[in-house]
Design an enzyme around this catalytic site. Structure first.
Site, PDB file in Angstrom:
ATOM      1  N   SER A  82       0.867  -1.185   0.000  1.00 63.82           N
ATOM      2  CA  SER A  82       0.000   0.000   0.000  1.00 63.82           C
ATOM      3  C   SER A  82       0.904   1.236   0.000  1.00 63.82           C
ATOM      4  O   SER A  82       2.123   1.116   0.073  1.00 63.82           O
ATOM      5  CB  SER A  82      -0.929  -0.020   1.205  1.00 63.82           C
ATOM      6  N   GLU A 114      -0.668   9.768 -11.313  1.00 60.00           N
ATOM      7  CA  GLU A 114      -1.941   9.130 -11.687  1.00 60.00           C
ATOM      8  C   GLU A 114      -3.003   9.490 -10.654  1.00 60.00           C
ATOM      9  O   GLU A 114      -2.665   9.770  -9.505  1.00 60.00           O
ATOM     10  CB  GLU A 114      -1.796   7.591 -11.656  1.00 60.00           C
ATOM     11  N   LYS A 116      -5.610   8.747  -7.801  1.00 63.72           N
ATOM     12  CA  LYS A 116      -5.758   7.652  -6.838  1.00 63.72           C
ATOM     13  C   LYS A 116      -7.243   7.302  -6.778  1.00 63.72           C
ATOM     14  O   LYS A 116      -8.046   8.055  -6.217  1.00 63.72           O
ATOM     15  CB  LYS A 116      -5.233   8.090  -5.466  1.00 63.72           C
ATOM     16  N   ASP A 118     -10.632   5.695  -5.765  1.00 60.64           N
ATOM     17  CA  ASP A 118     -11.146   5.265  -4.469  1.00 60.64           C
ATOM     18  C   ASP A 118     -12.057   4.052  -4.656  1.00 60.64           C
ATOM     19  O   ASP A 118     -13.262   4.186  -4.835  1.00 60.64           O
ATOM     20  CB  ASP A 118     -11.913   6.433  -3.832  1.00 60.64           C
ATOM     21  N   ARG A 137      -6.763  -7.634  -2.219  1.00 56.94           N
ATOM     22  CA  ARG A 137      -5.451  -7.375  -1.633  1.00 56.94           C
ATOM     23  C   ARG A 137      -5.262  -8.150  -0.322  1.00 56.94           C
ATOM     24  O   ARG A 137      -4.187  -8.657  -0.052  1.00 56.94           O
ATOM     25  CB  ARG A 137      -5.304  -5.870  -1.379  1.00 56.94           C
ATOM     26  N   GLU A 178      -7.887  -1.154  -9.649  1.00 54.69           N
ATOM     27  CA  GLU A 178      -8.917  -0.794  -8.685  1.00 54.69           C
ATOM     28  C   GLU A 178     -10.291  -1.070  -9.275  1.00 54.69           C
ATOM     29  O   GLU A 178     -10.585  -0.613 -10.388  1.00 54.69           O
ATOM     30  CB  GLU A 178      -8.753   0.709  -8.403  1.00 54.69           C
ATOM     31  N   TYR A 230      -3.553  -0.263 -13.198  1.00 51.77           N
ATOM     32  CA  TYR A 230      -2.465   0.713 -13.135  1.00 51.77           C
ATOM     33  C   TYR A 230      -1.097   0.099 -12.885  1.00 51.77           C
ATOM     34  O   TYR A 230      -0.134   0.801 -12.664  1.00 51.77           O
ATOM     35  CB  TYR A 230      -2.756   1.794 -12.085  1.00 51.77           C
ATOM     36  N   LYS A 317      -2.628  13.032  -0.777  1.00 54.64           N
ATOM     37  CA  LYS A 317      -4.062  13.011  -0.459  1.00 54.64           C
ATOM     38  C   LYS A 317      -4.665  14.403  -0.598  1.00 54.64           C
ATOM     39  O   LYS A 317      -4.105  15.376  -0.088  1.00 54.64           O
ATOM     40  CB  LYS A 317      -4.262  12.513   0.972  1.00 54.64           C
ATOM     41  N   CYS A 411     -31.831   7.296  30.027  1.00 53.69           N
ATOM     42  CA  CYS A 411     -31.444   6.618  28.789  1.00 53.69           C
ATOM     43  C   CYS A 411     -32.562   6.784  27.755  1.00 53.69           C
ATOM     44  O   CYS A 411     -33.725   6.471  28.052  1.00 53.69           O
ATOM     45  CB  CYS A 411     -31.197   5.140  29.067  1.00 53.69           C
ATOM     46  N   CYS A 414     -34.048   2.925  27.217  1.00 53.82           N
ATOM     47  CA  CYS A 414     -34.749   2.144  28.249  1.00 53.82           C
ATOM     48  C   CYS A 414     -35.270   3.008  29.393  1.00 53.82           C
ATOM     49  O   CYS A 414     -35.989   2.526  30.261  1.00 53.82           O
ATOM     50  CB  CYS A 414     -33.848   1.034  28.780  1.00 53.82           C
ATOM     51  N   CYS A 429     -25.599   4.536  30.341  1.00 51.44           N
ATOM     52  CA  CYS A 429     -26.809   3.857  30.769  1.00 51.44           C
ATOM     53  C   CYS A 429     -26.306   2.615  31.489  1.00 51.44           C
ATOM     54  O   CYS A 429     -25.552   1.833  30.911  1.00 51.44           O
ATOM     55  CB  CYS A 429     -27.651   3.467  29.549  1.00 51.44           C
ATOM     56  N   CYS A 434     -30.692  -3.029  28.812  1.00 48.63           N
ATOM     57  CA  CYS A 434     -31.191  -2.008  27.881  1.00 48.63           C
ATOM     58  C   CYS A 434     -31.137  -2.571  26.453  1.00 48.63           C
ATOM     59  O   CYS A 434     -30.090  -3.074  26.025  1.00 48.63           O
ATOM     60  CB  CYS A 434     -30.310  -0.762  28.001  1.00 48.63           C
TER      61      CYS A 434
HETATM   62  S1  IVH Z   1      -0.169   1.816  -6.925  1.00 47.36           S
HETATM   63  C1  IVH Z   1       2.924  -0.341  -4.696  1.00 47.36           C
HETATM   64  N1  IVH Z   1      -1.809   3.390  -8.246  1.00 47.36           N
HETATM   65  O1  IVH Z   1      -4.388   2.957  -3.317  1.00 47.36           O
HETATM   66  C2  IVH Z   1       1.931   0.522  -5.305  1.00 47.36           C
HETATM   67  N2  IVH Z   1      -2.570   2.425  -6.197  1.00 47.36           N
HETATM   68  O2  IVH Z   1      -2.553   2.398  -0.460  1.00 47.36           O
HETATM   69  C3  IVH Z   1       0.565   0.227  -4.857  1.00 47.36           C
HETATM   70  N3  IVH Z   1      -4.873   2.991  -5.612  1.00 47.36           N
HETATM   71  O3  IVH Z   1      -3.905  -0.367  -2.341  1.00 47.36           O
HETATM   72  C4  IVH Z   1      -0.525   0.693  -5.626  1.00 47.36           C
HETATM   73  N4  IVH Z   1      -5.291   4.251  -7.374  1.00 47.36           N
HETATM   74  O4  IVH Z   1      -5.762   0.121  -3.977  1.00 47.36           O
HETATM   75  C5  IVH Z   1      -1.629   2.617  -7.152  1.00 47.36           C
HETATM   76  N5  IVH Z   1      -3.158   4.760  -9.520  1.00 47.36           N
HETATM   77  C6  IVH Z   1      -2.995   3.999  -8.446  1.00 47.36           C
HETATM   78  C7  IVH Z   1      -4.007   3.815  -7.484  1.00 47.36           C
HETATM   79  C8  IVH Z   1      -3.748   3.017  -6.364  1.00 47.36           C
HETATM   80  C9  IVH Z   1      -5.777   3.742  -6.250  1.00 47.36           C
HETATM   81  C10 IVH Z   1      -5.088   2.307  -4.317  1.00 47.36           C
HETATM   82  C11 IVH Z   1      -4.644   0.878  -4.271  1.00 47.36           C
HETATM   83  C12 IVH Z   1      -3.679   0.767  -3.117  1.00 47.36           C
HETATM   84  C13 IVH Z   1      -3.966   2.026  -2.366  1.00 47.36           C
HETATM   85  C14 IVH Z   1      -2.708   2.597  -1.756  1.00 47.36           C
END
Ligand code: IVH
Length: 672
Positions: A82, A114, A116, A118, A137, A178, A230, A317, A411, A414, A429, A434
């Protein structure tokens, strides 16, 4: 003739695959839906006439008929790491500095930025050009097999395009990415669920992840799942750059997000991150940041990984999304321990993928500190957690109708008087009977991480408590004797009750440490439960142990030991434990016999940082396999597992002649 039919079928399949690709990956369909359906019907007809010619990669084979009884564990050939997070430009510059300091002096570094996504990460294994398995994962080393469900996603190729035309060896590789749900599809799904009276998903990520764990592939196929790939991983082939890999993934027919950019320096990286952040609102899917990856795979290898994250990539982030809304009312919710927490009932507002109508206010002190009142307009924020929080009050909008809230005297569930311990912020409580506490205790017992009873969630527990089927968690194991009554409850059919009863039976296999956690002893979280179970080995020894003895257990403090003693001094609790024992739950730690596996009966010391797990997780794996983990090296130590930057413990092990395992050797033994 047979050959001709086979050829026709294969041509038809290729044609359908090409249309799937154009529709689901490129979003550029070239034929009408009717013409497409005609092709599929024709293929179905030919396959029905020639069942011997059906192959698993045929477009007709995306949706399986059988229920998935269990999502089997899959060990990833290459661990799924991760990413470490950064939250501002400074931290991003630190990342770049670390990268350049680790690489040979003077090497230029390029980055790929790239979005990220979700969603839920997945690894697709292709062998000889065909999808073999798909896995979640999991903990990064072992995931769960979700092939059947993944096959239903039309943008996942069952057979690769142009597979043979590359010089690279792609006989066996993994494409990682993803699985996600588009925001509009998620909203539509929730709308349908609301109409059916079903529980709503909190956000697109939860609905994608939840869908992947549904046992019926026919239901999964109806859910609008999507995928972006990715990363390309192979133990057979040396790749050159991330940019090339993304291009290669595209050529093989995968859906690759088009928002990636190559950057030659950090200024370009930052510009790219800001561009993505600005674009965030207009995208069809949720992103929660940008991912910055070193482009050169050679450099990635030189950089390696630390703890669970690579040193060659980082997440940037984005700020939590905020929204304005009004607090209609402040209500008080009773948890399993009796703690009464304030909740803001909001004017529903849409924020990052979902409609929010409640936010936690934590406790009364927090309400006073932020001066939050009913009727106020407030700023709410969704951070990493699913539950949103109230950030602040917009005071200039405070009107005459704004009313301060006070904890109730009794409470709200109850009616018994509330109590506030002097050293705590919470009100309690104290009535253990309860209904809110009963429900909370049963929910905790059945939850993931505890007894993990699939299907026994909040809604069903509420219903069962209200109907009098459940009063304590021990009653769960008597439900099988009331099958007919349960089936008669509206909305619950034969099938769902049988699945539930099977999940209940299955939960009896949970190990002692999970059972102990499930009991819901105050302050005993999953970690403390494991330590207590490893130390005492049986519940009987724990019940008779004195408070002093309990607090001598490594990392168990006085509040835990006091609470454990109090729990076991209650007759009612002991009765419940007796009933659970009679039902066959595990109240003893399983000590594996010597010789069971490499770890059984041996003592390990962990030192340095491992790249695939934290030391704590590695320790858990050793214990689960019957080994012991000690904190210091002595003559009694059998092995020292040495990660990166191991220090004095490694020196001591060497001087005592104790065997040393590097991370690779350790992982090899784990997989045996
Ligand atoms: S690369 C070693 N690229 O974000 C590199 N991750 O904690 C690992 N994620 O578990 C992942 N978009 O599920 C990578 N363009 C992207 C991503 C991506 C989303 C997620 C992935 C990973 C978590 C990172």
């Amino acid at each position: 003739m047979a050959n001709q039919i086979e050829k026709n079928i294969e041509e038809l399949r290729d044609l359908i695959r090409e249309h799937d690709y154009k529709y689901y990956v490129l979003a550029e369909p070239v034929i009408s839906d009717e013409d497409y359906d005609r092709l599929v019907k024709e293929l179905e007809r030919l396959e029905a006439e020639n069942p011997g010619l059906i192959t698993p990669d045929s477009p007709t084979q995306r949706v399986g008929k059988d229920l998935t009884k269990e999502f089997k564990p899959v060990t990833h050939k290459v661990p799924m790491l991760s990413l470490a997070n950064t939250y501002n430009e400074e931290e991003l510059y630190d990342f770049d500095r670390r990268v350049r300091n680790t690489l040979p002096p003077g090497e230029a570094v390029e980055y790929v930025v790239e979005p990220k996504i979700d969603g839920a990460s997945v690894s697709l294994n292709y062998v000889d050009g065909y999808l073999k398995t798909a896995a979640t994962r999991g903990d990064g080393v072992v995931g769960e097999e979700i092939t059947v469900n993944t096959k239903t996603i039309k943008s996942v190729p069952l057979k690769l395009k142009n597979y043979k035309s590359f010089k690279k060896s792609l006989n066996d590789f993994e494409a990682r990415g993803e699985i996600f749900m588009k925001i509009k599809d998620f909203k539509q799904l929730n709308k349908e669920r609301e109409e059916q009276g079903e529980k709503l998903f909190a956000n697109p990520r939860n609905s994608a992840a939840g869908t992947l764990k549904i046992q019926d592939p026919q239901i999964v196929a109806k859910r609008p799942l999507n995928i972006f790939l990715y990363m390309l991983v192979s133990t057979e082939e040396e790749f050159i750059t991330q940019m090339e890999n993304l291009e290669l993934l595209k050529k093989l027919g995968f859906n690759v997000n088009k928002e990636y950019e190559l950057c030659r320096n950090m200024d370009e990286v930052l510009r790219s991150c800001r561009r993505l952040e600005a674009k965030r609102e207009s995208l069809e899917y949720e992103i929660d940041g940008a991912v910055i990856k070193v482009n050169s795979i050679r450099q990635q290898k030189l950089l390696g990984s630390i703890a669970k994250s690579p040193r060659w990539a980082v997440a940037f982030k984005f700020k939590a999304k905020q929204a304005f809304t009004k607090i209609n009312k402040i209500t008080w919710q009773v948890g399993r321990t009796g703690a009464v927490t304030p909740v803001a009932e909001l004017e529903p507002v849409f924020l990052s993928g979902s409609t929010l109508s409640r936010a936690t206010l934590h406790n009364y002190d927090e309400i006073k500190r932020k001066d939050i009142r009913e009727g106020d307009t407030v700023v709410i924020e969704k951070g990493g957690d699913v539950i949103p929080k109230v950030v602040s009050v917009v005071e200039i909008e405070r009107g005459k109708n704004s009313r301060p809230a006070k904890p109730p005297d009794n409470c709200p569930v109850c009616g018994s008087p509330l109590f506030k311990p002097e050293n705590e912020v919470a009100y309690y409580c104290e009535n253990t009977e309860c209904p809110a506490q009963i429900k909370g205790r049963i929910e905790h017992f059945a939850a993931r991480g505890a007894m993990d009873i699939e299907g026994l969630g909040e809604a069903l527990i509420d219903l069962f408590v209200e109907r009098g089927f459940l009063n304590t968690y021990a009653d769960i194991y008597d439900l099988k004797d009331r099958r007919e009554e349960l089936v008669a409850v509206e909305r619950l059919g034969n099938k769902s009750i049988d699945n539930l009863l099977a999940a209940i039976e299955d939960s009896k296999k949970q190990p002692f440490s999970k059972v102990l956690f499930a009991l819901g002893i105050r302050y005993v979280g999953a970690g403390a439960a494991r330590k207590l179970a490893d130390h005492f080995l049986t519940i009987d020894k724990m019940i008779t142990a004195g408070e002093d003895e309990i607090s001598k257990v490594h990392e168990i403090g006085p509040s835990i030991s006091g609470s454990v003693k109090k729990f076991f001094s209650s007759k009612a609790n002991l009765n419940i434990i007796q009933r659970l024992k009679e039902h066959g739950l595990n109240f003893k730690s399983e000590v594996k016999k010597a010789g069971d596996n490499f770890f059984t009966g041996k003592t390990f010391v962990l030192t340095g940082s491992l790249s695939t797990f934290s030391r704590e997780e590695a320790g858990e794996k050793i214990i689960a396999l019957g080994g012991k983990v000690a904190s210091g090296v002595s003559k009694k130590t059998d092995y020292v597992v040495a990660g990166e930057n191991a220090g004095s413990k490694l020196d001591k092990a060497e001087s005592l002649g104790i065997k040393i395992l590097n991370e690779e050797e350790f992982l090899k033994h784990l997989k045996e």
